[in-house]
Enzyme design. Structure first.
Site, PDB file in Angstrom:
ATOM      1  N   CYS A 115       0.736  -1.432  -0.019  1.00 51.26           N
ATOM      2  CA  CYS A 115      -0.218  -0.350   0.385  1.00 51.26           C
ATOM      3  C   CYS A 115       0.369   1.412   0.165  1.00 51.26           C
ATOM      4  O   CYS A 115       0.423   2.019  -0.548  1.00 51.26           O
ATOM      5  CB  CYS A 115      -0.817  -0.456   1.316  1.00 51.26           C
ATOM      6  SG  CYS A 115      -2.214  -0.620   1.204  1.00 51.26           S
ATOM      7  N   HIS A 252      -3.541   7.761   1.723  1.00 45.00           N
ATOM      8  CA  HIS A 252      -3.433   6.117   1.376  1.00 45.00           C
ATOM      9  C   HIS A 252      -4.332   6.431   1.708  1.00 45.00           C
ATOM     10  O   HIS A 252      -5.331   6.332   3.215  1.00 45.00           O
ATOM     11  CB  HIS A 252      -2.234   5.346   1.634  1.00 45.00           C
ATOM     12  CG  HIS A 252      -3.212   3.838   1.168  1.00 45.00           C
ATOM     13  ND1 HIS A 252      -3.401   3.206   0.339  1.00 45.00           N
ATOM     14  CD2 HIS A 252      -3.197   2.663   2.507  1.00 45.00           C
ATOM     15  CE1 HIS A 252      -3.915   2.318   0.812  1.00 45.00           C
ATOM     16  NE2 HIS A 252      -3.661   2.142   1.692  1.00 45.00           N
ATOM     17  N   ASN A 282     -10.068   0.271  -0.450  1.00 41.09           N
ATOM     18  CA  ASN A 282      -8.579   0.250  -0.428  1.00 41.09           C
ATOM     19  C   ASN A 282      -8.299  -0.454  -1.732  1.00 41.09           C
ATOM     20  O   ASN A 282      -8.385  -1.954  -2.250  1.00 41.09           O
ATOM     21  CB  ASN A 282      -7.977  -0.673   0.875  1.00 41.09           C
ATOM     22  CG  ASN A 282      -6.410  -0.146   1.059  1.00 41.09           C
ATOM     23  OD1 ASN A 282      -5.764  -0.074  -0.149  1.00 41.09           O
ATOM     24  ND2 ASN A 282      -6.219  -1.430   2.099  1.00 41.09           N
TER      25      ASN A 282
HETATM   26  O1  UT7 Z   1      -3.485  -0.913   3.238  1.00 40.68           O
HETATM   27  C1  UT7 Z   1      -3.163  -0.918   4.777  1.00 40.68           C
HETATM   28  C2  UT7 Z   1      -3.256  -2.032   5.079  1.00 40.68           C
HETATM   29  N1  UT7 Z   1      -5.048  -1.992   5.697  1.00 40.68           N
HETATM   30  C3  UT7 Z   1      -5.354  -0.973   6.400  1.00 40.68           C
HETATM   31  O2  UT7 Z   1      -4.652  -0.668   7.009  1.00 40.68           O
HETATM   32  C4  UT7 Z   1      -6.175  -1.671   7.310  1.00 40.68           C
HETATM   33  C5  UT7 Z   1      -6.212  -1.712   8.879  1.00 40.68           C
HETATM   34  N2  UT7 Z   1      -7.484  -2.650   9.450  1.00 40.68           N
HETATM   35  C6  UT7 Z   1      -8.452  -1.847   9.566  1.00 40.68           C
HETATM   36  O3  UT7 Z   1      -8.557  -1.521   8.997  1.00 40.68           O
HETATM   37  C7  UT7 Z   1      -9.701  -2.680  10.900  1.00 40.68           C
HETATM   38  O4  UT7 Z   1      -8.781  -3.411  11.896  1.00 40.68           O
HETATM   39  C8  UT7 Z   1     -10.683  -3.736   9.946  1.00 40.68           C
HETATM   40  C9  UT7 Z   1     -11.240  -2.790   9.615  1.00 40.68           C
HETATM   41  C10 UT7 Z   1     -10.245  -4.509   9.067  1.00 40.68           C
HETATM   42  C11 UT7 Z   1     -11.445  -3.967  11.083  1.00 40.68           C
HETATM   43  O5  UT7 Z   1     -12.196  -3.746  12.277  1.00 40.68           O
HETATM   44  P1  UT7 Z   1     -11.808  -3.549  13.363  1.00 40.68           P
HETATM   45  O6  UT7 Z   1     -12.065  -2.313  13.895  1.00 40.68           O
HETATM   46  O7  UT7 Z   1     -10.170  -3.922  13.316  1.00 40.68           O
HETATM   47  O8  UT7 Z   1     -12.328  -4.812  14.157  1.00 40.68           O
HETATM   48  P2  UT7 Z   1     -11.705  -6.221  14.035  1.00 40.68           P
HETATM   49  O9  UT7 Z   1     -10.723  -6.920  13.378  1.00 40.68           O
HETATM   50  O10 UT7 Z   1     -11.463  -5.737  15.801  1.00 40.68           O
HETATM   51  O11 UT7 Z   1     -12.931  -7.381  14.317  1.00 40.68           O
HETATM   52  C12 UT7 Z   1     -14.247  -6.751  14.928  1.00 40.68           C
HETATM   53  C13 UT7 Z   1     -14.787  -7.784  14.714  1.00 40.68           C
HETATM   54  C14 UT7 Z   1     -15.354  -9.442  14.681  1.00 40.68           C
HETATM   55  O12 UT7 Z   1     -15.879 -10.088  15.565  1.00 40.68           O
HETATM   56  P3  UT7 Z   1     -16.206 -10.145  17.219  1.00 40.68           P
HETATM   57  O13 UT7 Z   1     -14.337 -11.148  17.670  1.00 40.68           O
HETATM   58  O14 UT7 Z   1     -15.807  -9.398  17.763  1.00 40.68           O
HETATM   59  O15 UT7 Z   1     -17.223 -11.283  17.388  1.00 40.68           O
HETATM   60  C15 UT7 Z   1     -15.149  -9.845  13.909  1.00 40.68           C
HETATM   61  O16 UT7 Z   1     -14.769 -11.073  13.243  1.00 40.68           O
HETATM   62  O17 UT7 Z   1     -16.133  -7.778  13.676  1.00 40.68           O
HETATM   63  C16 UT7 Z   1     -16.100  -8.988  13.295  1.00 40.68           C
HETATM   64  N3  UT7 Z   1     -16.124  -8.613  11.648  1.00 40.68           N
HETATM   65  C17 UT7 Z   1     -16.329  -8.739  10.498  1.00 40.68           C
HETATM   66  N4  UT7 Z   1     -18.413  -9.006  10.870  1.00 40.68           N
HETATM   67  C18 UT7 Z   1     -19.380  -8.084   9.845  1.00 40.68           C
HETATM   68  C19 UT7 Z   1     -14.498  -8.403  10.766  1.00 40.68           C
HETATM   69  N5  UT7 Z   1     -14.915  -8.471   9.675  1.00 40.68           N
HETATM   70  C20 UT7 Z   1     -16.647  -8.021   9.709  1.00 40.68           C
HETATM   71  C21 UT7 Z   1     -17.251  -8.307   8.495  1.00 40.68           C
HETATM   72  N6  UT7 Z   1     -18.905  -7.401   8.359  1.00 40.68           N
HETATM   73  N7  UT7 Z   1     -16.845  -7.669   7.186  1.00 40.68           N
END
Ligand code: UT7
Length: 325
Positions: A115, A252, A282
């Protein structure tokens, strides 16, 4: 004392026609529009058509940038393409774009910093132009991440999209003052200790397959704002500029929360941030030049504006650039 600077002469972009909405994704994985919008700010993304390759996207963006610059391809003697989704393992996708543009001189190569690729490519081209080795460069970010996504993994498949953007940079003498146009500074960083937090589980030398993107999203998120703001503070310290001098912040586009978190920590006002993540998702190395193309064509970014770029991604890699338009 006069200095050579890399001046932005033109910007262009290309987005595949097919729009995939959050509602479309709810039919593939257990997710909701609400979750995606609240956690990321993404509402839709573009997906390349069958047979449409990274080189096709990059070529279209390059042609648009040349048209915007009012230049022919014969002016170009350097192509640096940032991509993690090349057409083939080799040759570099940049040489396909070079050939399609009918360019037979100079050099063309790919750059891999995920990225952060566009910032790394911009910094590389800038070094070559300021050294006098090349005169006019196409810096392209082009990606087809839809090809390396695991469409059964809701944690990643909702985040990414396809697209391409490009800028034409030309070496030109500037007075060597604070009013100089062009790339004023770039700052690049990597820390491979974090390489297992965002990677592709395949490759020519490991599995012999292409593989799929894997990410510990929460871990990437946890590091993002600190790394981004640190590398921007470095650029400010080296140039004497500060957040109040910035006309446009073009980050980005990974996640709206990371973009706003970084801007607020630096003290950059919301109305100076260019946001496209809602419509593009992204697009990895393509996201910054796509956002630049949008904000120049709609008249937000104007000649003389001070533009701040930043990116952070797999590796980890991260970087910043200050450009006077
Ligand atoms: O380009 C550079 C590289 N990438 C990034 O910069 C991405 C960096 N990370 C992020 O943007 C965020 O961490 C995400 C958007 C990927 C995830 O957001 P988060 O607030 O960190 O959520 P999380 O990973 O902590 O997940 C929270 C909950 C989980 O459920 P439990 O374990 O709390 O029950 C996940 O299983 O959300 C669940 N979850 C979803 N639910 C509905 C994960 N993906 C999804 C989904 N829909 N698509």
């Amino acid at each position: 004392m006069s200095v050579l600077r890399s001046i932005v002469r033109g910007v262009g972009s290309y987005l595949p026609a097919h729009i995939m909405t959050n509602a479309d994704l709810t039919k593939k994985v257990a997710t909701t529009d609400d979750w995606i919008v609240q956690r990321t700010g993404i509402r839709e993304r573009r997906i390349a058509a069958t047979g449409e390759m990274t080189s096709d996207l990059g070529l279209a963006a390059a042609k648009a940038a040349l048209a915007n610059a009012g230049m022919g391809a014969d002016a170009i003697d350097l192509i640096v393409l940032a991509t993690s989704t090349p057409d083939q393992t080799f040759p570099a996708t940049a040489v396909t774009i070079q050939a399609e543009l009918g360019i037979t001189r100079g050099a063309a190569f790919d750059m891999q910093a995920v990225c952060s690729g566009f910032v790394f490519a911009l910094a590389t081209a800038d070094q070559f132009l300021r050294s006098g080795d090349f005169r006019c460069a196409l810096v392209i970010g082009a990606e087809t991440f839809s090809r390396i996504i695991d469409w059964n993994d809701r944690g990643t498949c909702v985040l990414f999209g396809d697209g391409a953007g490009a800028v034409v940079l030309e070496a030109a003498t500037q007075p060597g003052t604070r009013e100089d146009r062009g790339v004023l500074i770039t700052r690049l960083r990597s820390d491979g200790r974090h390489r297992a937090k965002l990677y592709v589980d395949g490759g020519p030398s490991s599995t012999g397959t292409v593989g799929h993107l894997r990410m510990e999203g929460r871990e990437v998120f946890r590091h993002a704002v600190g790394m981004i703001t640190d590398v921007i503070e470095d650029a400010f310290a080296a140039t004497g500029y500060n957040a109040g001098d910035i006309d446009w912040f073009v980050p980005h586009q990974a996640n709206r929360r990371i973009i706003l978190g970084s801007a607020h920590k630096l003290g950059i006002a919301d109305d100076k941030i260019v946001v496209t993540v809602d419509r593009h998702g992204n697009t990895s190395a393509a996201s910054i030049p796509l956002a630049l193309a949008e904000a120049t064509s709609d008249g937000r970014i104007k000649p003389g504006n001070l533009v701040l770029l930043e990116a952070m991604g797999g590796g980890f890699t991260w970087g910043s650039a200050l450009v006077r338009w």
